[in-house]
Design an enzyme around this catalytic site. Structure first.
Site, PDB file in Angstrom:
ATOM      1  N   HIS A 103       0.824  -1.205   0.000  1.00 30.92           N
ATOM      2  CA  HIS A 103       0.000   0.000   0.000  1.00 30.92           C
ATOM      3  C   HIS A 103       0.856   1.252   0.000  1.00 30.92           C
ATOM      4  O   HIS A 103       0.582   2.196  -0.727  1.00 30.92           O
ATOM      5  CB  HIS A 103      -0.920   0.028   1.217  1.00 30.92           C
ATOM      6  CG  HIS A 103      -1.711   1.299   1.310  1.00 30.92           C
ATOM      7  ND1 HIS A 103      -1.282   2.395   2.024  1.00 30.92           N
ATOM      8  CD2 HIS A 103      -2.884   1.655   0.746  1.00 30.92           C
ATOM      9  CE1 HIS A 103      -2.169   3.372   1.904  1.00 30.92           C
ATOM     10  NE2 HIS A 103      -3.155   2.948   1.150  1.00 30.92           N
ATOM     11  N   HIS A 104       1.893   1.282   0.819  1.00 26.67           N
ATOM     12  CA  HIS A 104       2.789   2.435   0.819  1.00 26.67           C
ATOM     13  C   HIS A 104       4.142   2.039   1.377  1.00 26.67           C
ATOM     14  O   HIS A 104       4.300   1.013   2.050  1.00 26.67           O
ATOM     15  CB  HIS A 104       2.203   3.604   1.618  1.00 26.67           C
ATOM     16  CG  HIS A 104       2.437   3.503   3.107  1.00 26.67           C
ATOM     17  ND1 HIS A 104       1.489   3.035   3.992  1.00 26.67           N
ATOM     18  CD2 HIS A 104       3.518   3.785   3.868  1.00 26.67           C
ATOM     19  CE1 HIS A 104       1.971   3.042   5.220  1.00 26.67           C
ATOM     20  NE2 HIS A 104       3.207   3.499   5.177  1.00 26.67           N
ATOM     21  N   GLN A 168       9.928   1.309   5.964  1.00 27.98           N
ATOM     22  CA  GLN A 168       8.652   0.795   6.449  1.00 27.98           C
ATOM     23  C   GLN A 168       7.732   0.526   5.267  1.00 27.98           C
ATOM     24  O   GLN A 168       7.580   1.385   4.388  1.00 27.98           O
ATOM     25  CB  GLN A 168       7.974   1.797   7.383  1.00 27.98           C
ATOM     26  CG  GLN A 168       6.588   1.372   7.860  1.00 27.98           C
ATOM     27  CD  GLN A 168       5.728   2.553   8.214  1.00 27.98           C
ATOM     28  OE1 GLN A 168       5.284   3.315   7.363  1.00 27.98           O
ATOM     29  NE2 GLN A 168       5.487   2.727   9.506  1.00 27.98           N
ATOM     30  N   HIS A 170       3.818  -0.863   4.316  1.00 27.73           N
ATOM     31  CA  HIS A 170       2.479  -1.201   4.792  1.00 27.73           C
ATOM     32  C   HIS A 170       1.827  -2.113   3.760  1.00 27.73           C
ATOM     33  O   HIS A 170       1.679  -1.732   2.598  1.00 27.73           O
ATOM     34  CB  HIS A 170       1.665   0.078   4.986  1.00 27.73           C
ATOM     35  CG  HIS A 170       0.220  -0.167   5.301  1.00 27.73           C
ATOM     36  ND1 HIS A 170      -0.739   0.789   5.081  1.00 27.73           N
ATOM     37  CD2 HIS A 170      -0.426  -1.245   5.812  1.00 27.73           C
ATOM     38  CE1 HIS A 170      -1.911   0.315   5.434  1.00 27.73           C
ATOM     39  NE2 HIS A 170      -1.746  -0.925   5.884  1.00 27.73           N
ATOM     40  N   HIS A 240      -1.633  12.971   0.774  1.00 30.25           N
ATOM     41  CA  HIS A 240      -2.070  11.620   1.119  1.00 30.25           C
ATOM     42  C   HIS A 240      -3.325  11.657   1.972  1.00 30.25           C
ATOM     43  O   HIS A 240      -3.383  12.339   2.998  1.00 30.25           O
ATOM     44  CB  HIS A 240      -0.997  10.845   1.880  1.00 30.25           C
ATOM     45  CG  HIS A 240      -1.471   9.477   2.280  1.00 30.25           C
ATOM     46  ND1 HIS A 240      -1.560   8.445   1.387  1.00 30.25           N
ATOM     47  CD2 HIS A 240      -1.933   8.980   3.456  1.00 30.25           C
ATOM     48  CE1 HIS A 240      -2.029   7.365   1.995  1.00 30.25           C
ATOM     49  NE2 HIS A 240      -2.265   7.673   3.251  1.00 30.25           N
ATOM     50  N   HIS A 242      -6.885   8.605   2.583  1.00 33.56           N
ATOM     51  CA  HIS A 242      -7.392   7.313   2.156  1.00 33.56           C
ATOM     52  C   HIS A 242      -8.530   7.556   1.166  1.00 33.56           C
ATOM     53  O   HIS A 242      -8.536   8.572   0.472  1.00 33.56           O
ATOM     54  CB  HIS A 242      -7.826   6.488   3.360  1.00 33.56           C
ATOM     55  CG  HIS A 242      -6.668   6.119   4.250  1.00 33.56           C
ATOM     56  ND1 HIS A 242      -6.804   5.437   5.432  1.00 33.56           N
ATOM     57  CD2 HIS A 242      -5.339   6.353   4.123  1.00 33.56           C
ATOM     58  CE1 HIS A 242      -5.629   5.262   5.992  1.00 33.56           C
ATOM     59  NE2 HIS A 242      -4.722   5.817   5.220  1.00 33.56           N
ATOM     60  N   MET A 312      -6.661   9.589   6.772  1.00 29.09           N
ATOM     61  CA  MET A 312      -5.467  10.380   7.071  1.00 29.09           C
ATOM     62  C   MET A 312      -5.521  11.671   6.265  1.00 29.09           C
ATOM     63  O   MET A 312      -6.122  11.725   5.190  1.00 29.09           O
ATOM     64  CB  MET A 312      -4.191   9.607   6.751  1.00 29.09           C
ATOM     65  CG  MET A 312      -3.827   8.593   7.807  1.00 29.09           C
ATOM     66  SD  MET A 312      -2.162   7.931   7.541  1.00 29.09           S
ATOM     67  CE  MET A 312      -1.932   7.083   9.092  1.00 29.09           C
TER      68      MET A 312
END
Length: 909
Positions: A103-104, A168, A170, A240, A242, A312
């Site tokens: 997703h990211h 990181q 996701h 960004h 959702h 977000m």
């Protein structure tokens, strides 16, 4: 011969040492390479984590070593040390991921990650770093690679407190792993050890407590902070949210003036896009951002969080600062006051429509070079000055008389040629219409002359002529993507689509001839036309007796119409002659010159929703025509006119910053005067043409810098010499490296040289240079043959000099070898080893690691105690979430660059 052999021997030893030094640095990554590639994953087996492409440039590949998420909304992290203890600079980010899997991704920089071996679950109990995690890069929705501007880099290593990278990722939907394949998503960092004069940083604006009620059409999340650091220069932005986010906008607010940094739909590929305006942000300025959400389709309240059911609101600003006082990371999460956001530009409230094909438009289906988002370079002094360059008249254009009547309209075709629409021998006078707008001079017949001229914009030569015996009182004209003409005739009350081949073929006619009206099939003195280059929809300003804008399909089918707009619906002022239209393709907006209200109004082209109004005292109550250029984030060009009553302002043209509404320049002709400037167009290179209906002429304006170059060329100096001059000026402006005085003198002498093919201008006689040591005057040397001069010179050279010259290469090679060997030995320290041993689960490695880091923002801890929000899905400064969208996998790469240093840009406000 002996000297030559010694030189070859030393060179061979040097190359061997150099090769050994590179192998030494690669050895530091041996364990990383061995342990990362043992997992049965094809892509992880073949990749090399560290590649040195030159003594200064290298790349670092960071990827998860074949993970298989076991649940949705999983966050995995992995730490990799910066591959040098000395300072290095990231200049390029190349993602290796797909929306089908990840997703990211977010790349953090910090001193102490939660773990230095393996990868771990960083979405529940553990975060990313024990100290402050600094966001350096973010990716989502198949965004393309990000190439930083030249001379700008993220500074890492050394004393920056960024000794580790933490990646990181996701994973939103675990169903993507039903086939149990392993994922090695990640990214490549292009790095250099060459010091960069400008240091990049990230400013993150984020909302933390917004609630979106179910079913509510519009909910705004506002963020604002007062900036308190050294000047920064935003060059890119990223949005960004959702799935509920519709538009995200960011601004700098200075002295009450809002200047856009960026505005984008979060449903588009979430890349870093070039900043809308070239601005600076200083101590005391306010940074403000707004996210617009809709709660339609939801049955429960949506909160800010990290799962697919949460939302977000993030606005990233990528900036650069001077390397002497750079700050690598800043954030803002304060709610903006309602009083401040009462003045936010209307555009921030307008959702950006996104078609499905646009959401896929940035997939990686072409070469990496085309896919990479290249951000604008830091503005050099001369470039910043060019942005405010004054427009000046080209007095000798056109080269021949065009024999025009009243010039009513101007347009440009796809080749940049000028299209002129004029009235020939017809004149719009006081007796042309009766009180019911019926044309009274119909018995005179149509204009006999060619009313449409296609003219070379460089010299003014007529290329084509058309439009005979067709029109009575021409007014507005534009072109479409096929170079067809769209024109209006106020006497006929009609709109025509004509072929642009000069054959006067009527492709479409709207309205009834000589019949004014106000319904869907009639116009009343229509003034102008604009065409959407994407959809082909047609917009008509109607006009002198109607006050509306009509929208038609490409085939002429009525779609909608609207009147004037206002941010205050109770005080809406109707149009008073919507006189000119311009389409803003990059913003999907249509702007209208509301002539007798002295204002410019802009609307969303698809819906007619009001966006903004620009009204200035210097317009004098009249705005006759407007044009648009996407340059510099959007520039509007306008000309005013004399009002029928009240105090008249000087007749002139204006260059207006679309976002800030600031007038950047005003201009008027030098050799004549504006009498009735009626239309204006601007070319891709910033050249402006103004048609004057009272002077029966078209005037050409170019930027003052271009005018100076043009006058120099007319004076007989070649273009090559102008380029040399520009190079020299640019070199003088660069702070690094400093140019020795003798080089400057040599450059000046080079500029002053006259081409051998040109007759030099008269100049004072120079003094004869002093005689040489050999007592040869310039004349005597010139009279001798080249052979005799060479022989005489050779006879005067002693054997000692020859020996010295032969030793110079040997000494140089030895010195260079010693220096590079010393530099290589210091570039990488012995303690910089990457020990990355992926484990099947994080529990075995990290079970003993617990505790709370100090001095950093931990969103997980924050939301766990804030209004009952769940902690799941958050890590330290985690800023993305899940909305399950799909797209194709990307595969990109990009080139390393060499770098030079421009000076900081001039402050703009």
């Amino acid at each position: 011969m002996g000297v030559l052999c010694c030189s070859i021997l030393v060179l061979a030893l040097f190359l061997q040492c150099h090769s050994h030094s590179i192998q030494n640095h690669m050895y530091r990554f041996k364990r990383f390479q061995e342990n990362s590639f043992t997992d049965p994953n094809d892509c992880s087996r073949t990749r090399q984590p560290f590649v040195m492409s030159s003594p200064y440039n290298f790349s670092l590949d960071i990827r998860l070593p074949g993970v298989v998420p076991t649940e949705s909304d999983s966050y995995y992290c992995m730490a990799v040390p910066v591959p040098t203890s000395r300072e290095a600079y990231i200049v390029d980010f190349v993602p290796h991921a797909s929306m089908d899997t990840a997703h990211h991704m977010i790349l953090y920089g910090c001193k102490t990650p939660y773990a230095t071996q393996g990868y771990w679950d960083c979405g529940k109990e553990l975060g990313t770093c024990r100290d402050q995690a600094k966001i350096m890069y973010a990716w989502a929705r198949n965004a393309p690679p990000t190439k930083l501007p030249k001379d700008v880099g993220f500074k890492v290593g050394g004393d920056t407190r960024i000794n580790y990278f933490v990646l990181q990722i996701h994973y939103g939907d675990v169903n993507n792993f039903r086939d149990h394949h392993r994922d090695c998503s990640g990214l490549s960092l292009r790095m250099t050890s060459k010091p960069q004069p400008f240091i990049a940083g990230m400013y993150l604006m984020m909302s933390v407590d917004t609630l979106i009620p179910p079913g509510k059409k519009v909910t705004n999340a506002d963020i604002a902070c007062t900036y308190t650091s050294s000047p920064m220069y935003p060059f890119a932005f990223r949005t960004h949210t959702h799935s509920l986010g519709k538009v995200v906008s960011g601004y700098r607010v200075r002295n009450g003036q809002w200047t856009q940094i960026g505005r984008q739909s979060p449903l588009l590929p979430q890349a870093f896009y070039p900043a809308t305006n070239t601005i600076d942000v200083k101590d005391g300025d306010i940074l403000a951002a707004r996210c617009v959400f809709t709660g339609e389709g939801r049955t429960t309240t949506t909160q800010i969080g990290g799962t697919s059911n949460d939302e977000m609101c993030n606005f990233y600003i990528m900036y650069y600062m001077d390397n002497t006082h750079a700050v690598p990371y800043m954030n803002c999460r304060d709610d903006g006051s309602s009083e401040l956001f009462r003045n936010i530009p209307s555009e921030a409230n307008i959702p950006i429509p996104v078609r499905p094909d646009h959401m896929m438009s940035m997939k990686h289906e072409s070469s990496p070079q085309k896919d990479a988002v290249e951000l604008q370079e830091p503005k050099r002094d001369e470039e910043v000055q060019d942005q405010g360059a004054h427009l000046v008249e080209v007095s000798d254009w056109p080269e021949a008389d065009l024999q025009l009547g009243q010039v009513s309209g101007l347009a440009l075709n796809s080749n940049g040629d000028l299209v002129i629409f004029h009235r020939g021998d017809h004149i719009w006078g006081i007796d042309s219409f009766n009180m019911n707008a019926i044309y009274q001079l119909r018995d005179q017949g149509p204009i006999q002359q060619s009313t449409i001229l296609l003219v070379d914009s460089v010299k003014g030569k007529v290329l084509k002529a058309s439009g005979k015996n067709m029109f009575y009182l021409p007014h507005g004209i534009t072109t479409d993507h096929d170079d067809n003409y769209w024109v209006t005739d106020v006497a006929l009350h009609q709109v025509f689509k004509l072929s642009g081949n000069g054959k006067d073929q009527q492709l479409l006619v709207l309205g009834e001839a000589f019949e004014p009206g106000s319904d869907k099939k009639h116009f009343c003195q229509p003034t102008d036309v604009a065409v959407d280059p994407v959809t082909g929809n047609v917009y008509v300003s109607d006009g002198y007796c109607n006050s509306r804008i009509l929208q038609f399909s490409p085939e002429g089918k009525y779609i909608s119409h609207w009147g004037a707009g206002s941010s205050d619906r109770k005080r809406r002022v109707p149009f008073r002659i919507p006189h000119s239209l311009t389409f803003l393709p990059d913003k999907r907006e249509l702007c209208v010159a509301d002539r007798d209200n002295g204002r410019i109004q802009c609307f969303m082209a698809d819906t007619g929703e009001f966006v903004k109004e620009i009204k200035k005292d210097v317009f004098g109550g009249e705005v006759f025509a407007i044009a648009y250029s996407p340059a510099q984030g959007g520039l509007l060009y306008a000309v005013n006119g004399e009002p029928p009553y009240g105090q008249a302002a000087p007749l002139q043209g204006f260059v207006i910053n679309y976002s800030s509404k600031e007038i950047l320049d005003s201009f008027s002709p030098d050799t004549q005067v504006f009498k009735l400037p009626h239309d204006i167009v601007v070319t891709a290179d910033g050249t402006v043409f103004v048609g004057d209906a009272a002077a029966d002429s078209v005037m050409k304006f170019i930027q003052s810098a271009k005018a100076e170059h043009r006058s120099v060329k007319k004076g007989g100096i070649e273009v090559q010499e102008i380029e040399e001059t520009e190079t020299f000026v640019q070199a003088k402006l660069k702070p690094l490296p400093k140019i020795p005085p003798h080089y400057v003198e040599a450059a000046v002498q080079k500029i002053q040289e006259v081409s051998p093919h040109q007759q030099p201008l008269a100049a004072p006689k120079e003094k004869e240079p002093p005689q040489s040591v050999a007592n040869h005057s310039p004349e005597s040397v010139a009279n001798k043959s080249p052979e005799s001069v060479a022989n005489q010179s050779a006879q005067n050279v002693s054997p000692a000099v020859i020996t010295s010259l032969l030793l110079v290469p040997l000494v140089s090679v030895i010195a260079i070898g010693v220096f590079i060997r010393w530099k290589k030995s210091r570039m990488y320290s012995d303690d910089c080893q990457v020990k990355l041993e992926p484990s099947g689960s994080a529990g075995g490695i990290l079970g003993k690691i617990r505790g709370k880091a100090a001095g950093s923002l931990n969103l997980g801890n924050f939301f766990a105690t804030h209004k009952g929000y769940t902690r799941h899905g958050f890590d330290r400064l985690s800023t993305e979430g899940s909305d399950m969208e799909k797209d194709d996998e990307d595969a990109t790469d990009s080139e390393n660059e060499e770098y030079s240093a421009p000076p900081p840009p001039i402050s703009s406000s």
